[in-house]
Design a protein around this motif. Structure first.
Motif, PDB file in Angstrom:
ATOM      1  N   GLU A 188       0.830  -1.205   0.000  1.00  0.00           N
ATOM      2  CA  GLU A 188       0.000   0.000   0.000  1.00  0.00           C
ATOM      3  C   GLU A 188       0.865   1.256   0.000  1.00  0.00           C
ATOM      4  O   GLU A 188       1.722   1.431   0.870  1.00  0.00           O
ATOM      5  CB  GLU A 188      -0.944  -0.001   1.210  1.00  0.00           C
ATOM      6  CG  GLU A 188      -1.904   1.190   1.281  1.00  0.00           C
ATOM      7  CD  GLU A 188      -2.974   1.204   0.182  1.00  0.00           C
ATOM      8  OE1 GLU A 188      -3.158   0.191  -0.524  1.00  0.00           O
ATOM      9  OE2 GLU A 188      -3.626   2.248   0.022  1.00  0.00           O
ATOM     10  N   LYS A 189       0.638   2.104  -0.976  1.00  0.00           N
ATOM     11  CA  LYS A 189       1.279   3.421  -1.079  1.00  0.00           C
ATOM     12  C   LYS A 189       2.796   3.399  -0.817  1.00  0.00           C
ATOM     13  O   LYS A 189       3.290   4.070   0.099  1.00  0.00           O
ATOM     14  CB  LYS A 189       0.568   4.406  -0.153  1.00  0.00           C
ATOM     15  CG  LYS A 189      -0.928   4.517  -0.490  1.00  0.00           C
ATOM     16  CD  LYS A 189      -1.621   5.674   0.144  1.00  0.00           C
ATOM     17  CE  LYS A 189      -3.019   5.853  -0.424  1.00  0.00           C
ATOM     18  NZ  LYS A 189      -4.021   4.895   0.022  1.00  0.00           N
ATOM     19  N   VAL A 201      -3.513  -0.970  -7.899  1.00  0.00           N
ATOM     20  CA  VAL A 201      -4.843  -1.535  -7.648  1.00  0.00           C
ATOM     21  C   VAL A 201      -5.886  -0.479  -8.046  1.00  0.00           C
ATOM     22  O   VAL A 201      -5.843   0.664  -7.591  1.00  0.00           O
ATOM     23  CB  VAL A 201      -4.991  -1.941  -6.171  1.00  0.00           C
ATOM     24  CG1 VAL A 201      -6.404  -2.401  -5.877  1.00  0.00           C
ATOM     25  CG2 VAL A 201      -3.978  -3.030  -5.821  1.00  0.00           C
TER      26      VAL A 201
HETATM   27  C1  G1P Z   1      -7.484   2.953  -2.126  1.00  0.00           C
HETATM   28  C2  G1P Z   1      -6.695   1.664  -1.863  1.00  0.00           C
HETATM   29  C3  G1P Z   1      -5.546   1.532  -2.845  1.00  0.00           C
HETATM   30  C4  G1P Z   1      -6.066   1.626  -4.267  1.00  0.00           C
HETATM   31  C5  G1P Z   1      -6.858   2.930  -4.456  1.00  0.00           C
HETATM   32  C6  G1P Z   1      -7.522   2.992  -5.823  1.00  0.00           C
HETATM   33  O1  G1P Z   1      -6.670   4.055  -1.757  1.00  0.00           O
HETATM   34  O2  G1P Z   1      -6.231   1.662  -0.523  1.00  0.00           O
HETATM   35  O3  G1P Z   1      -4.866   0.315  -2.648  1.00  0.00           O
HETATM   36  O4  G1P Z   1      -4.992   1.550  -5.195  1.00  0.00           O
HETATM   37  O5  G1P Z   1      -7.884   3.064  -3.474  1.00  0.00           O
HETATM   38  O6  G1P Z   1      -8.104   4.223  -6.032  1.00  0.00           O
HETATM   39  P1  G1P Z   1      -7.298   5.522  -1.485  1.00  0.00           P
HETATM   40  O7  G1P Z   1      -7.533   6.126  -2.844  1.00  0.00           O
HETATM   41  O8  G1P Z   1      -8.560   5.319  -0.721  1.00  0.00           O
HETATM   42  O9  G1P Z   1      -6.251   6.253  -0.721  1.00  0.00           O
END
Ligand code: G1P
Length: 290
Positions: A188-189, A201
């Protein structure tokens, strides 16, 4: 023969939508229009297109406009009826695409993983889809349809390629070099240096009920929030296969003004709402983005 039918879709919609303030101060970002429909309609339609009839939306207490949108408005219906506006009545009746729509509250903003965890009681034990409504996938067949076609019982995430500088905004996939279509890891990030690929993702998942136990055991991660990505990573580490598929179509991030505008322009072009030719379009887009 196992039953791979996806009957329920979870739509997390509890976030503040800070990237679109002040437009999202009162109106939830999921209700901002893309052309003439609230953004969440596109996610509901994408789910309904694969036969899903049960939608679970996760909201924050400040976002009661979302249940109001999916509820009936008898006085409005009476007024439209009295003035013979049948087409508008049909439009209202089509909200929710024939699905049962239920709501779960996430009182404290503890992240996407926590939002999904809260739906356990309504999702039950079968496989289910998760659609992030601030991602609009412009594709035929729809994003979720592409993912369900590939579903064989193991959870799946949809990915799209992003620039190296953008990896820190997404969950990033590490494909398994030995097993086509399967993940070795998911981060993640990450920083650009730590990113295992540029496959981000996309915000479409097919999950199985094992994810709820994994979420329950997942501590806060990036941003101090409980991340769905971390729960999937935990499943991978425990030997559960998780697959990935690359989206075929255009991905628009409705959570920022550039992505929201691009989605509007793409859909408007298809509907014949734009002046002909790119020359006419380019200055308008520049003005609108300032
Ligand atoms: C979320 C997910 C991330 C994904 C993304 C897509 O992040 O945690 O893994 O790639 O959406 O938009 P957020 O955009 O809520 O920070």
């Amino acid at each position: 023969m196992p039953d791979f039918a996806i009957r329920t879709a979870v739509i997390p919609a509890a976030g503040f939508g800070t990237r679109m303030l002040p437009a999202t101060k009162v109106v939830p970002k999921e209700l901002l229009p893309v052309l003439d429909r609230p953004a969440i309609d596109y996610a509901v339609a994408e789910a309904a297109a694969i036969g899903i009839r049960d939608i679970v939306i996760v909201i924050a207490p400040s976002k009661m406009a979302l249940p109001a949108y999916f509820a009936r408005r008898p006085e409005l219906e009476r007024a439209l009826h009295a003035s013979g506006k049948r087409e508008l009545l049909a439009e209202l009746a089509a909200i929710g695409a024939g699905c049962r729509v239920r709501f779960v509250e996430q009182v404290t903003p503890r992240g996407l993983g926590d939002a999904v965890a809260r739906t356990r009681g309504l999702v039950g034990t079968g496989p289910f889809a998760v659609l992030l409504p601030d991602v609009l996938i412009d594709a035929i067949p729809g994003g979720l349809s592409q993912l369900t076609d590939a579903f064989d019982g193991a959870p799946l995430v949809m990915v799209h390629e992003v620039d190296g500088a953008e990896v820190g905004r997404y969950g990033i996939a590490a494909p398994d070099p030995r097993r086509a279509g399967m993940l070795a890891d998911l981060v993640e990030k990450p920083t650009p240096e730590a990113a295992p690929s540029r496959l981000a993702v996309t915000g479409r998942y097919i999950l199985t009920s094992e994810v709820f136990d994994a979420l329950g055991a997942t501590p806060p991660g990036a941003g101090g929030e409980i991340q769905l990505t971390d729960a999937l990573r935990r499943m991978l580490a425990a030997g559960h296969p998780v697959g990935w598929r690359r989206v075929r179509g255009q991905v628009h991030d409705l959570g920022n003004v550039e992505g929201w505008l691009a989605a509007n322009l793409a859909l408007a072009g298809r509907r014949g709402l734009l002046p002909a030719g790119e020359d006419a379009l380019a200055p308008a887009a520049e003005v609108a983005m300032q």
